[in-house]
Enzyme design. Structure first.
Site, PDB file in Angstrom:
ATOM      1  CE1 TYR A  54      -3.030  -3.226   1.186  1.00  0.00           C
ATOM      2  CE2 TYR A  54      -4.026  -1.676  -0.360  1.00  0.00           C
ATOM      3  CZ  TYR A  54      -4.004  -2.924   0.246  1.00  0.00           C
ATOM      4  OH  TYR A  54      -4.955  -3.859  -0.087  1.00  0.00           O
ATOM      5  CG  ASP A  94      -8.612   6.640  -7.194  1.00  0.00           C
ATOM      6  OD1 ASP A  94      -8.661   5.714  -8.023  1.00  0.00           O
ATOM      7  OD2 ASP A  94      -9.495   7.518  -7.098  1.00  0.00           O
ATOM      8  CG  HIS A 109     -14.016  -1.869  -1.759  1.00  0.00           C
ATOM      9  ND1 HIS A 109     -13.971  -2.303  -3.064  1.00  0.00           N
ATOM     10  CD2 HIS A 109     -15.060  -2.522  -1.192  1.00  0.00           C
ATOM     11  CE1 HIS A 109     -14.931  -3.172  -3.270  1.00  0.00           C
ATOM     12  NE2 HIS A 109     -15.621  -3.327  -2.154  1.00  0.00           N
TER      13      HIS A 109
HETATM   14  C1  BV8 Z   1     -17.430  -9.248   1.787  1.00  0.00           C
HETATM   15  C2  BV8 Z   1      -9.462  -2.815  -1.543  1.00  0.00           C
HETATM   16  C3  BV8 Z   1     -18.627 -10.245   3.532  1.00  0.00           C
HETATM   17  C4  BV8 Z   1      -8.181  -3.546  -1.614  1.00  0.00           C
HETATM   18  C5  BV8 Z   1     -10.982  -4.356  -2.585  1.00  0.00           C
HETATM   19  C6  BV8 Z   1     -17.738 -15.903  -4.098  1.00  0.00           C
HETATM   20  C7  BV8 Z   1     -18.891 -15.301  -4.587  1.00  0.00           C
HETATM   21  C8  BV8 Z   1     -19.270 -14.025  -4.177  1.00  0.00           C
HETATM   22  C9  BV8 Z   1     -18.491 -13.322  -3.268  1.00  0.00           C
HETATM   23  C10 BV8 Z   1     -17.356 -13.928  -2.795  1.00  0.00           C
HETATM   24  C11 BV8 Z   1     -16.976 -15.198  -3.187  1.00  0.00           C
HETATM   25  N1  BV8 Z   1     -15.817 -15.500  -2.556  1.00  0.00           N
HETATM   26  C12 BV8 Z   1     -15.452 -14.458  -1.775  1.00  0.00           C
HETATM   27  C13 BV8 Z   1     -16.391 -13.515  -1.910  1.00  0.00           C
HETATM   28  C14 BV8 Z   1     -16.436 -12.235  -1.263  1.00  0.00           C
HETATM   29  C15 BV8 Z   1     -15.402 -11.290  -1.873  1.00  0.00           C
HETATM   30  C16 BV8 Z   1     -15.420 -11.340  -3.381  1.00  0.00           C
HETATM   31  O1  BV8 Z   1     -16.287 -10.791  -4.015  1.00  0.00           O
HETATM   32  N2  BV8 Z   1     -14.381 -12.006  -3.938  1.00  0.00           N
HETATM   33  C17 BV8 Z   1     -14.254 -12.091  -5.367  1.00  0.00           C
HETATM   34  C18 BV8 Z   1     -12.774 -12.092  -5.762  1.00  0.00           C
HETATM   35  C19 BV8 Z   1     -14.943 -13.394  -5.817  1.00  0.00           C
HETATM   36  N3  BV8 Z   1     -15.819  -9.974  -1.452  1.00  0.00           N
HETATM   37  C20 BV8 Z   1     -15.405  -9.546  -0.259  1.00  0.00           C
HETATM   38  O2  BV8 Z   1     -14.632 -10.142   0.465  1.00  0.00           O
HETATM   39  C21 BV8 Z   1     -15.996  -8.217   0.180  1.00  0.00           C
HETATM   40  N4  BV8 Z   1     -16.485  -8.388   1.509  1.00  0.00           N
HETATM   41  O3  BV8 Z   1     -17.952  -9.946   0.975  1.00  0.00           O
HETATM   42  O4  BV8 Z   1     -17.719  -9.243   3.106  1.00  0.00           O
HETATM   43  C22 BV8 Z   1     -18.879  -9.969   4.928  1.00  0.00           C
HETATM   44  C23 BV8 Z   1     -20.203  -9.890   5.335  1.00  0.00           C
HETATM   45  C24 BV8 Z   1     -20.440  -9.639   6.659  1.00  0.00           C
HETATM   46  C25 BV8 Z   1     -19.394  -9.453   7.550  1.00  0.00           C
HETATM   47  C26 BV8 Z   1     -18.075  -9.525   7.119  1.00  0.00           C
HETATM   48  C27 BV8 Z   1     -17.812  -9.783   5.801  1.00  0.00           C
HETATM   49  C28 BV8 Z   1     -14.936  -7.136   0.263  1.00  0.00           C
HETATM   50  C29 BV8 Z   1     -14.392  -6.876  -1.101  1.00  0.00           C
HETATM   51  C30 BV8 Z   1     -13.465  -5.668  -1.013  1.00  0.00           C
HETATM   52  C31 BV8 Z   1     -12.045  -6.102  -1.309  1.00  0.00           C
HETATM   53  N5  BV8 Z   1     -11.215  -4.920  -1.452  1.00  0.00           N
HETATM   54  N6  BV8 Z   1     -10.255  -3.240  -2.676  1.00  0.00           N
HETATM   55  C32 BV8 Z   1      -7.286  -2.867  -2.594  1.00  0.00           C
HETATM   56  O5  BV8 Z   1      -7.766  -2.070  -3.422  1.00  0.00           O
HETATM   57  O6  BV8 Z   1      -6.091  -3.177  -2.515  1.00  0.00           O
HETATM   58  S1  BV8 Z   1     -11.617  -5.012  -4.004  1.00  0.00           S
HETATM   59  C33 BV8 Z   1     -10.694  -4.430  -5.281  1.00  0.00           C
HETATM   60  O7  BV8 Z   1     -10.856  -5.272  -6.360  1.00  0.00           O
HETATM   61  C34 BV8 Z   1     -11.182  -3.107  -5.759  1.00  0.00           C
HETATM   62  O8  BV8 Z   1     -11.602  -2.276  -4.725  1.00  0.00           O
HETATM   63  C35 BV8 Z   1     -12.281  -3.465  -6.688  1.00  0.00           C
HETATM   64  O9  BV8 Z   1     -13.504  -3.577  -6.018  1.00  0.00           O
HETATM   65  C36 BV8 Z   1     -11.881  -4.838  -7.128  1.00  0.00           C
HETATM   66  C37 BV8 Z   1     -11.468  -4.733  -8.546  1.00  0.00           C
HETATM   67  O10 BV8 Z   1     -12.655  -4.557  -9.185  1.00  0.00           O
HETATM   68  P1  BV8 Z   1     -12.827  -3.418 -10.262  1.00  0.00           P
HETATM   69  O11 BV8 Z   1     -12.855  -2.105  -9.615  1.00  0.00           O
HETATM   70  O12 BV8 Z   1     -14.003  -3.845 -11.060  1.00  0.00           O
HETATM   71  O13 BV8 Z   1     -11.517  -3.446 -11.117  1.00  0.00           O
HETATM   72  P2  BV8 Z   1     -11.140  -4.506 -12.228  1.00  0.00           P
HETATM   73  O14 BV8 Z   1      -9.698  -4.321 -12.547  1.00  0.00           O
HETATM   74  O15 BV8 Z   1     -11.636  -5.847 -11.780  1.00  0.00           O
HETATM   75  O16 BV8 Z   1     -12.020  -4.079 -13.496  1.00  0.00           O
HETATM   76  C38 BV8 Z   1     -11.757  -2.866 -14.169  1.00  0.00           C
HETATM   77  C39 BV8 Z   1     -12.785  -2.769 -15.282  1.00  0.00           C
HETATM   78  O17 BV8 Z   1     -12.569  -1.531 -15.938  1.00  0.00           O
HETATM   79  C40 BV8 Z   1     -12.607  -3.856 -16.309  1.00  0.00           C
HETATM   80  O18 BV8 Z   1     -13.891  -4.377 -16.644  1.00  0.00           O
HETATM   81  C41 BV8 Z   1     -12.005  -3.129 -17.515  1.00  0.00           C
HETATM   82  O19 BV8 Z   1     -12.482  -3.647 -18.741  1.00  0.00           O
HETATM   83  C42 BV8 Z   1     -12.521  -1.734 -17.333  1.00  0.00           C
HETATM   84  N7  BV8 Z   1     -11.636  -0.694 -17.858  1.00  0.00           N
HETATM   85  C43 BV8 Z   1     -10.281  -0.711 -17.942  1.00  0.00           C
HETATM   86  N8  BV8 Z   1      -9.859   0.454 -18.487  1.00  0.00           N
HETATM   87  C44 BV8 Z   1     -10.964   1.186 -18.726  1.00  0.00           C
HETATM   88  C45 BV8 Z   1     -12.099   0.467 -18.334  1.00  0.00           C
HETATM   89  N9  BV8 Z   1     -13.341   0.942 -18.479  1.00  0.00           N
HETATM   90  C46 BV8 Z   1     -13.478   2.171 -19.018  1.00  0.00           C
HETATM   91  N10 BV8 Z   1     -12.442   2.922 -19.404  1.00  0.00           N
HETATM   92  C47 BV8 Z   1     -11.175   2.470 -19.282  1.00  0.00           C
HETATM   93  N11 BV8 Z   1     -10.149   3.242 -19.691  1.00  0.00           N
END
Ligand code: BV8
Length: 229
Positions: A54, A94, A109
Site C-alpha cells: 500500500y 484513490d 472499500h
Molecule cells: C465481503 C481494496 C462479507 C483492496 C478491494 C464468491 C462469490 C461471491 C463473493 C465472494 C466469493 N468468494 C469471496 C467472496 C467475497 C469477496 C469477493 O467478491 N471475492 C471475489 C474475488 C470473488 N468480497 C469480499 O470479500 C468483500 N467483503 O464480501 O464481506 C462480509 C459480510 C459480513 C461481515 C463480514 C464480511 C470485500 C471486497 C473488497 C475487497 N477490497 N479493494 C485494494 O484495493 O487493494 S476489491 C478491489 O478489487 C477493488 O476495490 C475493486 O472492487 C476490485 C477490482 O474490481 P474493479 O474495480 O471492477 O476493477 P477490475 O480491474 O476488476 O475491473 C476494471 C474494469 O474496468 C474492467 O472491466 C475493464 O475492462 C474496465 N476498464 C479498464 N480500463 C478502462 C475500463 N473501463 C473504461 N475505461 C477504461 N479506460
C-alpha cells in the site's frame, strides 16, 4: 419525486489517470494474487509486506503522473448541474473523484490516503509511508496502524447508506468495474428490482453486463463526458 442517480465506479475509471486496474494486472502483485495479499490474514501473516504494497500504491497516487481524468470531471459536473442527488459509490481507494470536485462520494472499500488504528478504530489521514515502528497518535503503540482499506473477507463501508440510495434512485450507472467483486457486483440487481434504469459504461461487457438495461462500450474518459452531456 426527486430524481436521484447512484453511480458505482471501479478501477477502470482511474485507468486513464495512470493507476493500474486489478484485472489488467490480472489480479497479481509481485506474483501474489491481490485476493491473497489484500486480506486480514495476509496482513496478520506479513504486515510489512502488506504495508509495502500500500505504501507503493500511495506513492504512485501522490506522484505528479497521476491526476483526475475527464471521466472524473464529468461526474463532478453532473453533481453540480443535476437537479437531484448524485451519489458516487466508489470501489476505488484513490482520491481522484474528490480531486475532480465531486463531494458526495462514498468509498465502500476504504481510502488509500487514510490509516486506521487497530486498537481504537480511529482513522487518520496519511500522505506518506506507514511503518511498523510508527507510534499511533491515539494509543501511542507502535505497529497498531493499518491501511484504512476494506480487504477481502471484510465488510465494505456504508452498506446501509448504499442500499437505501439504490432503493431510492431512478438511475444506476456502473463505470469501469468488471463485476468480479461482491457485494458491489450485486448492486445492479438491487437497482433493477427498485425500478431504476441501469446503465453500464465499460471498456468491455462486465461479468454482470446482462443485468444492465443499457450498455455503453468505450473508454471512460470518452464515454462518461458524452453520457453526462
Ligand atoms: C465481503 C481494496 C462479507 C483492496 C478491494 C464468491 C462469490 C461471491 C463473493 C465472494 C466469493 N468468494 C469471496 C467472496 C467475497 C469477496 C469477493 O467478491 N471475492 C471475489 C474475488 C470473488 N468480497 C469480499 O470479500 C468483500 N467483503 O464480501 O464481506 C462480509 C459480510 C459480513 C461481515 C463480514 C464480511 C470485500 C471486497 C473488497 C475487497 N477490497 N479493494 C485494494 O484495493 O487493494 S476489491 C478491489 O478489487 C477493488 O476495490 C475493486 O472492487 C476490485 C477490482 O474490481 P474493479 O474495480 O471492477 O476493477 P477490475 O480491474 O476488476 O475491473 C476494471 C474494469 O474496468 C474492467 O472491466 C475493464 O475492462 C474496465 N476498464 C479498464 N480500463 C478502462 C475500463 N473501463 C473504461 N475505461 C477504461 N479506460
Amino acid at each position: 419525486m426527486s430524481h436521484a442517480i447512484v453511480i458505482l465506479t471501479g478501477a477502470g475509471i482511474s485507468a486513464e489517470s495512470g493507476l493500474q486496474t486489478f484485472r489488467a494486472a490480472d489480479g497479481l502483485w509481485e506474483n501474489h494474487r491481490i485476493e491473497d495479499v489484500a486480506t486480514p490474514e495476509g496482513f496478520a501473516k506479513d504486515p510489512l509486506k502488506v504495508q509495502a504494497f500500500y505504501n507503493t500504491r500511495r506513492q504512485q497516487l501522490l506522484s505528479d503522473e497521476v491526476s483526475a481524468n475527464p471521466a472524473h470531471y464529468a461526474l463532478a459536473k453532473l453533481e453540480r448541474e443535476f437537479p437531484g442527488e448524485v451519489l458516487i459509490v466508489t470501489q476505488n481507494i484513490d482520491d481522484l473523484h474528490e480531486r475532480a470536485g465531486s463531494q458526495n462520494v462514498l468509498h465502500m472499500h476504504g481510502e488509500l490516503l487514510q490509516m486506521r488504528c487497530v486498537e481504537s478504530g480511529q482513522v487518520f489521514p496519511v500522505h506518506d509511508d506507514i511503518t511498523a515502528e510508527q507510534r499511533c497518535a491515539c494509543c501511542q503503540k507502535a505497529g497498531t496502524l493499518r491501511p484504512n482499506i476494506v480487504w477481502f473477507g471484510e465488510m465494505p463501508l456504508g452498506m446501509s447508506k448504499i442500499e437505501q440510495a439504490i432503493q431510492r434512485c431512478d438511475h444506476f450507472v456502473a463505470i469501469g468495474t468488471s463485476g468480479h467483486v461482491y457485494p458491489a457486483a450485486g448492486f445492479v440487481a438491487e437497482a433493477n428490482s427498485s425500478g431504476a434504469h441501469s446503465l453500464e459504461i465499460n471498456l468491455e461487457p462486465s461479468l454482470v453486463n446482462s443485468a444492465f438495461q443499457q450498455t455503453l462500450i468505450g473508454k471512460a474518459s470518452v464515454r462518461v463526458p458524452e453520457w453526462v452531456e
